[in-house]
Write an enzyme that holds these catalytic residues in place. Structure first.
Site: not given
Lengths: 93, 401
Positions: B161, B293, B304, B325, B330
């Site tokens: 990713c 993310h 995060e 996302k 994603h």
């Protein structure tokens, strides 16, 4: 040459060469038709799929192949020979 | 050191084809997640994703090209063409000094999936002769190099990713150091097929009903597909050619957790964010936007948030954070590149893309996630976070120009 085999081989080669099958003749070479090495393996694959045969061709040793690809007509003859079981076909998986 | 800018951008993803169209969809908070449609989808327990719909490959590429182009290569070529056109380039101006880095996790996954189906499920004894050059992970950068005459360093990066951020970050460093004059860089992914999703659902991280990053109701990620590709060059070369710089890339850092292969690490993430800020010479107070993310998994979003708090301190309360996302899914190896489009919108247009699907506050995720509705704001600097499976983290820092 069997007409049905010839028609199908011409059609396969013509498709890869982006030509109409009517533009092809038996004495033409794949080189003349502008087929590069990728086009050649595509032709071989299409022949294998269409006729359920295994073409003994190794790109590392094209000269050593027992499958005559010197002209469009030679390919038709070679396919007919493969179909009649007259040629070893273990060179290609 | 030389100043490095993005002078062209291109994307195709489930929201839209094109940067302007994607940004409009992001500003509107549109969700591209829906029912997946492909062979054997009924055998999956996870049947939603952000799939590119209405896409006709045969209308864009010749049969000869399609024999060589897996969808991930097609997407990269479409995005690359848009980026090059925006930068005012038909070919690399100095071929030996231009290259290409593309991030991808699965490479030609669709090609591999189809070939395996043929030999395993259908008991066929041959696959298409060009299966190898079509499925290889470097097919996308190779075909971009062929298309645009990029004869310098070109390769693919596979860091799950974080692949796109690694690709863009490396390209930035190479241009900044003078190793090259310009690069095409980004990422591409096309893993929405039966085999791909079957593997993902086994990991039990996929949501069956939607992507809701940072929301207490979040229950997993939703996979998307697509590509983003950017022209990265010096400010000097872009302006000399009359191209408009879209943003300046000012910093990049990468770290490895070197601990768990799937569980994210607060320290690894925080070190990557700290490193990018230090490389950029940007203080936390200057950062107006973080493209998180933000996968929508329980662990990522909590950790995060804690990492941003740890690095930003009091400034964490002030920074706008969003996880796009929830809109485009994603996109795995392509995701950082698609998300960079949101960073460009924030820096250039002063529009911060929202985190859609946000419905319930989570005490562990207590920052400003720009919930559900886009926001106008002057953004002078932005970060893009990417934290991959394998514990590989890559953070980009950008400035408005």
């Amino acid at each position: 040459m069997r007409p049905d085999v010839q028609d199908q081989v011409f059609s396969i080669i013509a498709r890869e060469a982006l030509r109409d099958p009517s533009e092809l003749s038996a004495e033409m070479t794949l080189e003349e038709l502008g087929l590069d090495s990728l086009g050649l393996v595509e032709v071989i694959f299409a022949i294998e799929e269409t006729f359920d045969v295994s073409v003994p061709f190794n790109a590392n040793e094209p000269a050593a192949t027992q499958f005559d690809m010197s002209s469009v007509g030679a390919i038709v003859t070679a396919v007919e020979r493969l179909m009649s079981g007259g040629n070893p076909s273990s060179a290609v998986a | 050191m030389r100043r490095v800018v993005i002078s062209g951008a291109g994307t195709i993803n489930a929201l839209a084809e094109g940067v302007a169209q994607t940004q409009a969809a992001m500003e509107a908070g549109r969700c591209a997640i829906g029912e997946l449609a492909f062979r054997d989808v009924e055998r999956l327990s996870i049947r939603i994703g952000a799939q590119i719909k209405g896409y006709d490959a045969s209308a864009r590429f010749t049969a000869q090209e399609l024999a060589l182009y897996d969808p991930f290569t097609q997407y990269a070529l479409i995005a690359g063409a848009e980026a090059m056109a925006q930068a005012g380039l038909e070919r690399a101006p100095d071929p030996a000094r231009w290259g290409c880095i593309i991030g991808t996790a699965g490479g030609g996954h669709t090609t591999a999936n189809n070939a395996y189906r043929a030999v395993f499920a259908e008991a066929k004894n041959r696959v298409h002769p060009l299966t190898v050059p079509k499925l290889m992970g470097n097919a996308a950068p190779s075909h971009l190099a062929i298309r645009f005459g990029l004869q310098g360093p070109s390769f693919a990066v596979a860091t799950a990713c974080a692949s796109s951020n690694h690709a863009i970050g490396l390209a930035f460093q190479m241009v900044r150091s003078g190793m090259v004059e310009g690069m095409l860089a980004g990422g591409s992914e096309a893993m929405l097929n039966f085999g791909g999703l079957k593997a993902w659902e086994g990991l039990r991280v996929m949501s069956p009903d939607g992507c809701r990053p940072f929301s207490a109701s979040r229950n997993g990620m939703v996979q998307g597909e697509g590509a983003g590709v950017f022209v990265i060059e010096t400010l000097e070369s872009a302006t000399a050619r009359g191209a408009t710089p879209l943003a300046e890339i000012v910093g990049f850092a990468m770290t490895s957790d070197a601990s768990d292969v799937v569980m994210p690490s607060l320290d690894g993430a925080a070190a990557a964010i700290t490193g990018a800020l230090a490389d950029a010479g940007v203080a936390p107070e200057e950062v107006g936007y973080i493209n998180a993310h933000g996968t929508g998994t329980a662990a990522n979003d909590r950790i995060e948030t804690a990492a941003i708090r740890q690095v930003f301190g009091a400034a964490a309360e002030l920074v706008a954070i969003s996880a796009t996302k929830a809109m485009h899914g994603h996109c795995i190896g392509g995701t950082g590149a698609v998300e960079l489009v949101a960073c460009l919108m924030a820096l250039r247009d002063g529009v911060i893309a929202p985190t859609i699907g946000y419905d319930t506050a989570d005490p562990d995720c207590d920052l400003d996630y720009v919930p559900n509705v886009a926001r106008r704001a002057e953004v002078g600097a932005a970060l893009s976070n990417a934290f991959a499976f394998g514990g590989l983290n890559a953070v980009l820092a950008l400035r408005r120009i």
